[in-house]
Design a protein around this motif. Structure first.
Motif, mmCIF file in Angstrom:
data_model
loop_
_atom_site.group_PDB
_atom_site.id
_atom_site.type_symbol
_atom_site.label_atom_id
_atom_site.label_comp_id
_atom_site.label_asym_id
_atom_site.label_seq_id
_atom_site.Cartn_x
_atom_site.Cartn_y
_atom_site.Cartn_z
ATOM 1 N N ALA A 95 8.889 -1.189 -0.490
ATOM 2 C CA ALA A 95 7.938 -2.025 -1.322
ATOM 3 C C ALA A 95 7.226 -3.023 -0.651
ATOM 4 O O ALA A 95 6.058 -3.377 -1.016
ATOM 5 N N LYS A 96 7.839 -3.770 0.234
ATOM 6 C CA LYS A 96 7.410 -4.866 1.032
ATOM 7 C C LYS A 96 6.204 -4.441 1.814
ATOM 8 O O LYS A 96 5.070 -5.133 1.981
ATOM 9 N N GLU A 97 6.359 -3.321 2.518
ATOM 10 C CA GLU A 97 5.238 -2.636 3.310
ATOM 11 C C GLU A 97 4.077 -2.348 2.747
ATOM 12 O O GLU A 97 3.111 -2.748 2.876
ATOM 13 N N ARG A 98 4.209 -1.923 1.173
ATOM 14 C CA ARG A 98 3.099 -1.473 0.372
ATOM 15 C C ARG A 98 2.447 -2.745 0.085
ATOM 16 O O ARG A 98 1.229 -2.651 -0.015
ATOM 17 N N ARG A 99 2.950 -3.719 -0.246
ATOM 18 C CA ARG A 99 2.491 -5.038 -0.744
ATOM 19 C C ARG A 99 1.467 -5.530 0.427
ATOM 20 O O ARG A 99 0.589 -6.099 0.285
ATOM 21 N N GLN A 100 2.088 -5.468 1.621
ATOM 22 C CA GLN A 100 1.294 -6.015 2.914
ATOM 23 C C GLN A 100 0.285 -5.164 3.218
ATOM 24 O O GLN A 100 -1.022 -5.838 3.335
ATOM 25 N N LEU A 101 0.233 -3.770 3.043
ATOM 26 C CA LEU A 101 -1.016 -3.085 3.391
ATOM 27 C C LEU A 101 -1.776 -3.043 2.235
ATOM 28 O O LEU A 101 -3.134 -3.178 2.579
ATOM 29 N N ALA A 102 -1.101 -3.133 1.064
ATOM 30 C CA ALA A 102 -2.276 -3.392 0.072
ATOM 31 C C ALA A 102 -3.028 -4.635 -0.109
ATOM 32 O O ALA A 102 -4.377 -4.929 -0.354
ATOM 33 N N THR A 103 -2.401 -5.692 0.265
ATOM 34 C CA THR A 103 -3.034 -7.083 0.435
ATOM 35 C C THR A 103 -4.077 -7.119 1.370
ATOM 36 O O THR A 103 -5.058 -7.872 1.374
ATOM 37 N N ALA A 104 -3.886 -6.529 2.463
ATOM 38 C CA ALA A 104 -4.406 -6.596 3.850
ATOM 39 C C ALA A 104 -5.839 -5.702 3.451
ATOM 40 O O ALA A 104 -7.153 -6.164 3.679
ATOM 41 N N ALA A 105 -5.647 -4.543 2.468
ATOM 42 C CA ALA A 105 -6.857 -3.628 2.304
ATOM 43 C C ALA A 105 -7.646 -4.671 1.284
ATOM 44 O O ALA A 105 -9.035 -4.431 1.286
ATOM 45 N N LEU A 106 -7.229 -5.307 0.468
ATOM 46 C CA LEU A 106 -8.021 -6.204 -0.484
ATOM 47 C C LEU A 106 -8.612 -7.092 0.089
ATOM 48 O O LEU A 106 -9.849 -7.516 -0.384
ATOM 49 N N GLU A 107 -8.155 -7.720 1.196
ATOM 50 C CA GLU A 107 -8.672 -8.726 1.854
ATOM 51 C C GLU A 107 -10.067 -8.420 2.631
ATOM 52 O O GLU A 107 -11.030 -8.863 2.664
#
Ligand code: ADP
Ligand code: ADP
Length: 221
Positions: free
Chosen positions: A115-127
């Motif tokens: 879940a933590k990796e998903r959050r990090q990757l999604a946050t980076a993609a939205l950035e």
């Protein structure tokens, strides 16, 4: 990166048989940005769906990243799709009752991620698409251009080598369309992502490396 040999697609119903694609041969190089144009009904979406391994050709073969796909099972096709390909559609296809961040995380649920990796990757993609300030919004609270940016973030969150875009600017006014096109150009230029885009807009096609024209299922240029 993508190689199509003698692709034919026939749609059959009880009474009608439609030759949607007729002997298409196409090579898309790694890092290329290709656009596909042609009148309504000429086979553009069919071609994109076949490249995207969403639909099978009636004849011919497809290699993705030098890998032949003809003998793969549905499960293997789904895995290849999930690993190599990102999809963007004209009408966004977001899940309306999920917040932006959760929409972007969706493709990662089919991968071995925490879940933590998903959050990090999604946050980076939205950035990357300039939407860091909208992560808690729902799709209905966004403009069309913002929704398409969420869809792009969802397409790139798994770092696909190829993006397939079916009229990504078709529902947007020209200012928002240009913003979306700038993001795609940037992904191509900076990350080397290979992009195949169907468009009706010659101004968008002009910004890409190469244009393929379809007419009545055949490649005319
Ligand atoms: P485009 O994206 O260029 O508008 P399509 O790829 O959607 O064209 O369609 C190509 C042709 O195949 C059209 O003549 C269309 O009517 C036909 N076609 C598309 N999908 C189907 C289907 N599921 N069943 C039968 N015919 C179809
Ligand atoms: P439209 O041009 O009507 O807005 P879209 O661009 O939304 O259509 O979709 C293009 C094609 O992709 C359609 O044939 C649709 O069935 C297919 N498609 C849309 N969303 C998905 C999805 N999430 N997974 C697989 N196929 C999809």
């Amino acid at each position: 990166m993508i190689s199509l040999q003698n692709i034919e697609k026939v749609y059959r119903t009880d009474t009608i048989q439609t030759l949607a694609l007729n002997r298409i041969n196409l090579e898309v190089e790694k890092g290329e940005f290709l656009s596909i144009m042609g009148p309504s009904g000429c086979g553009k979406s069919t071609l994109l769906n076949i490249i995207g391994l969403l639909d099978l050709p009636s004849k011919g073969s497809i290699n993705i990243d030098a890998q032949p796909t003809g003998n793969l099972s549905d499960k293997q096709l789904a895995r290849l799709r999930n690993q190599k390909l990102g999809f963007i559609f004209q009408s966004y296809h977001l899940i309306n009752d999920l917040q932006v961040l959760d929409n972007v995380e969706l493709p990662l649920l089919y991968r071995d991620t925490t879940a933590k990796e998903r959050r990090q990757l999604a946050t980076a993609a939205l950035e990357k698409v300039g939407l860091s300030n909208r992560v808690k919004h729902f799709p209905s609270q966004l403009s069309g251009g913002q929704r398409q940016r969420v869809a792009i973030a969802r397409a790139i969150v798994g770092k696909p080598e190829i993006i397939l875009a079916d009229e990504p600017t078709g529902n947007l006014d020209s200012a928002m369309g240009n913003e979306i096109m700038d993001i795609l150009l940037q992904l191509n230029r900076e990350d080397g992502t290979t992009i195949v885009m169907v468009t009706h807009d010659p101004n968008m096609a002009e910004k890409t490396h190469r244009l393929v024209r379809l007419f009545d299922g055949s490649q005319v240029q």
